[in-house]
Design an enzyme around this catalytic site. Structure first.
Site, short mmCIF file in Angstrom:
data_model
loop_
_atom_site.label_atom_id
_atom_site.label_comp_id
_atom_site.label_asym_id
_atom_site.label_seq_id
_atom_site.Cartn_x
_atom_site.Cartn_y
_atom_site.Cartn_z
N LYS A 10 -7.31 -1.01 11.66
CA LYS A 10 -6.53 -1.39 10.38
C LYS A 10 -5.64 -0.41 9.99
O LYS A 10 -4.38 -0.64 9.53
CB LYS A 10 -7.69 -1.38 9.37
N GLU A 58 0.81 -1.13 -0.09
CA GLU A 58 -0.05 -0.01 0.15
C GLU A 58 0.85 1.13 0.04
O GLU A 58 1.84 1.46 0.75
CB GLU A 58 -0.98 -0.03 1.40
N HIS A 84 -2.40 10.70 1.10
CA HIS A 84 -2.52 9.17 0.49
C HIS A 84 -2.10 9.01 -1.01
O HIS A 84 -1.86 8.09 -1.40
CB HIS A 84 -3.97 9.03 0.76
N ASP A 116 3.88 -15.00 11.13
CA ASP A 116 2.66 -15.28 10.86
C ASP A 116 1.69 -14.09 11.05
O ASP A 116 1.24 -13.81 12.19
CB ASP A 116 2.15 -16.58 11.52
P1 NDP Z 1 8.81 -23.28 14.42
O1 NDP Z 1 8.19 -24.57 14.86
O2 NDP Z 1 9.00 -22.99 13.27
O3 NDP Z 1 9.93 -22.96 15.49
C1 NDP Z 1 10.07 -22.95 17.05
C2 NDP Z 1 11.15 -23.69 17.04
O4 NDP Z 1 12.49 -22.98 17.06
C3 NDP Z 1 11.16 -24.15 18.58
O5 NDP Z 1 10.41 -25.34 18.42
C4 NDP Z 1 12.76 -24.52 18.78
O6 NDP Z 1 12.98 -25.81 18.38
C5 NDP Z 1 13.42 -23.45 17.98
N1 NDP Z 1 14.25 -22.51 18.75
C6 NDP Z 1 15.45 -22.11 18.47
N2 NDP Z 1 15.98 -21.01 19.46
C7 NDP Z 1 14.71 -21.04 20.32
C8 NDP Z 1 14.55 -20.20 21.39
N3 NDP Z 1 15.60 -19.28 22.00
N4 NDP Z 1 13.45 -20.12 21.99
C9 NDP Z 1 12.39 -20.78 21.45
N5 NDP Z 1 12.52 -21.76 20.43
C10 NDP Z 1 13.64 -21.87 19.78
O7 NDP Z 1 7.50 -22.34 15.22
P2 NDP Z 1 6.68 -21.89 16.49
O8 NDP Z 1 6.31 -23.40 17.20
O9 NDP Z 1 6.94 -20.82 16.98
O10 NDP Z 1 5.38 -21.77 15.63
C11 NDP Z 1 5.14 -20.72 14.75
C12 NDP Z 1 4.86 -21.34 13.52
O11 NDP Z 1 3.33 -22.29 13.44
C13 NDP Z 1 4.36 -20.32 12.58
O12 NDP Z 1 5.16 -20.51 11.09
C14 NDP Z 1 2.95 -20.53 12.31
O13 NDP Z 1 2.49 -20.09 10.96
C15 NDP Z 1 2.62 -21.76 12.50
N6 NDP Z 1 1.25 -22.09 13.07
C16 NDP Z 1 0.28 -21.09 13.45
C17 NDP Z 1 -0.81 -21.62 13.93
C18 NDP Z 1 -1.81 -20.65 14.76
O14 NDP Z 1 -1.39 -19.35 14.77
N7 NDP Z 1 -3.03 -20.90 14.78
C19 NDP Z 1 -1.25 -23.05 13.85
C20 NDP Z 1 -0.19 -23.91 13.54
C21 NDP Z 1 0.99 -23.51 13.05
P3 NDP Z 1 14.52 -26.55 19.08
O15 NDP Z 1 14.20 -26.15 20.40
O16 NDP Z 1 13.80 -28.01 18.87
O17 NDP Z 1 15.42 -26.26 18.45
#
Ligand code: NDP
Length: 421
Positions: free
Chosen positions: A259, A80, A373, A275
């Site tokens: 918005k 936009e 705008h 997201d």
């Molecule tokens: P991801 O699964 O993409 O990533 C999170 C992972 O990052 C953790 O599980 C962890 O894995 C790793 N990690 C690395 N460093 C850190 C840290 N310092 N703190 C925490 N985690 C860390 O993402 P999310 O679980 O955050 O979920 C977000 C995704 O889910 C988005 O892409 C979203 O679109 C999607 N989603 C959204 C929904 C909704 O909003 N209703 C429903 C379903 C999915 P590890 O510890 O194993 O390395």
């Protein structure tokens, strides 16, 4: 390029040079941007199903943000016109009065496992309480790495609804947004809870209304920073305060007001690989938390006669995870923001929303929204009828003088210009 030339007047190449000079980008990142190389095609098939290509959106920077005493360039992905200019303009005014102050509550996300028509909800609730420690342990063991990062499940409690009973799980997701990790934990709890309930749950899913994960951005403006040629700063400030009062009583206005706020916040959410649907769901459900849809910002006069603004909302984002792992521009955006924590990133997004809201309200209660705008709309219009290079500026200047600016007029102007040359 002269040293003090405004960033928006530079060519794209010159802008990238400036960012290189300031060590905000690496040479490799600047080259990628210059060549238009963004998401690698090889990544696309790992991200979504049935991919057929990459859909482009403009990637720009908002300037003049001072947030918790740090100067920041804000990466924004948005289609936009005027959004980046308005964010920068609002931020410049706020910077003249001390900048934004951001803060965050704990980042606690939540999800629920829901049953329908339990025969004995009271006994189920008691049993969940009795087994709480074991259930929390089970949730933790479903995603042990978050526990080793210092986070993990925090609490488990039962919430009754007419015909439904939900077991809520709260989780400290550390730097992640946490949807996937919470959904994994909830899935692990389904079976043991089904045994206690003597029936299968209806569903187990994250909630997109994380009321214990709230970002706040605040600013206080001196009236002279918002005056116009025709209105005193105090009058503008009072009218901006009235504009939020009105949004709080009329949901038709509140929807447009919010918005406008999200015009600032969403582009940063997208640029950092987060997201935006999750953020939109959180913001709008939070705006209706009292059963009446309201503004997520509040502007009011202080006893000293200044204008104080505040945005308070859940902004469920992560500084890790999501597409930040695969999209090089998301990584670049996080680099530009100097690798903020998830709390700071949410605060930055709140500050950009507040800056955007300030600019929109200032325009609305003074000259009206269209004047500012339309400038870029004219450029888009000129481009849409085939104007290229310098033609775009010439046609957009001419369109500004026309009573009606549409494609027919733009085409006629372009034809005339080309005939002349
Ligand atoms: P991801 O699964 O993409 O990533 C999170 C992972 O990052 C953790 O599980 C962890 O894995 C790793 N990690 C690395 N460093 C850190 C840290 N310092 N703190 C925490 N985690 C860390 O993402 P999310 O679980 O955050 O979920 C977000 C995704 O889910 C988005 O892409 C979203 O679109 C999607 N989603 C959204 C929904 C909704 O909003 N209703 C429903 C379903 C999915 P590890 O510890 O194993 O390395």
């Amino acid at each position: 390029m002269t040293p003090n030339q405004a960033f928006y007047r530079l060519s794209r190449e010159e802008r990238l040079e400036q960012l290189l000079d300031r060590h905000l980008l690496t040479k490799e990142q600047a080259d990628c941007l210059l060549a238009g190389k963004t998401l690698p095609l090889s990544a696309v098939d790992t991200m979504i199903e049935n991919a057929i290509g990459i859909f482009g959106l403009p990637f720009g920077l908002a300037q003049h943000f001072t947030i918790n005493d740090h100067s920041l360039w804000i990466p924004m992905v948005v289609e936009e016109p005027s959004v980046i200019a308005a964010a920068s303009n609002g931020a410049k005014r706020v910077a003249r009065s001390g900048g934004f102050h951001i803060s965050h509550t704990e980042r606690i996300m939540l999800g629920h496992i829901t049953f329908n028509q339990l025969s004995d909800p009271e006994t189920f609730s008691e049993q969940v309480s009795q087994h709480k420690a074991d259930l929390l342990q089970l949730a933790a063991s479903a995603h042990p790495s978050i526990v080793s990062r210092g986070g993990g499940p925090i609490d488990l409690f039962v919430k009754p609804f007419p015909n439904f009973t939900s077991v809520y799980l709260t989780v400290d997701t550390k730097e992640a947004m946490g949807a996937n990790m919470i959904n994994t934990m909830l899935e692990a709890l389904k079976e043991p809870l089904a045994e206690l309930a003597h029936q299968q749950p209806l569903m187990a899913i994250l909630s997109n209304l994380p009321t214990e994960s709230i970002a706040t951005a605040q600013c206080t403006l001196l009236p002279e920073t918002i005056k116009t040629s025709k209105m005193s700063g105090t009058l503008v400030a009072e009218r901006i305060a009235l504009a939020t009062d009105y949004a709080n009583v009329d949901p038709y206005r509140a929807a447009t007001h919010n918005k406008g706020v999200m015009n600032g916040t969403d582009p940063v959410v997208i640029a950092t690989g987060n997201d935006w649907r999750a953020v939109e769901a959180a913001v709008h459900s939070y705006a209706s938390r009292d059963g009446h849809y309201q503004s997520i910002t509040q502007w009011e006069m202080t006893p000293e006669g200044n204008l104080k603004g505040q945005l308070t909302a859940p902004l469920p984002i992560g500084s890790v995870g999501g597409t930040s792992r695969v999209n090089p521009l998301a990584k670049l955006s996080l680099d530009l923001l100097q690798q903020p924590s998830a709390k700071d990133l949410a605060g930055i997004m709140a500050a950009v929303g507040l800056a955007q809201n300030l600019s929109a309200l200032r325009a609305l209660v003074t000259t009206g929204i269209q004047a500012g705008h339309m400038a870029l709309q004219y450029k888009s219009l000129a481009h849409s009828v085939g104007a290229v290079g310098q033609e775009i500026d010439i046609i957009s200047r001419q369109l500004k003088k026309e009573k009606i600016a549409n494609q027919v007029v733009a085409k006629a102007l372009l034809l005339r210009l080309r005939e002349k040359n």
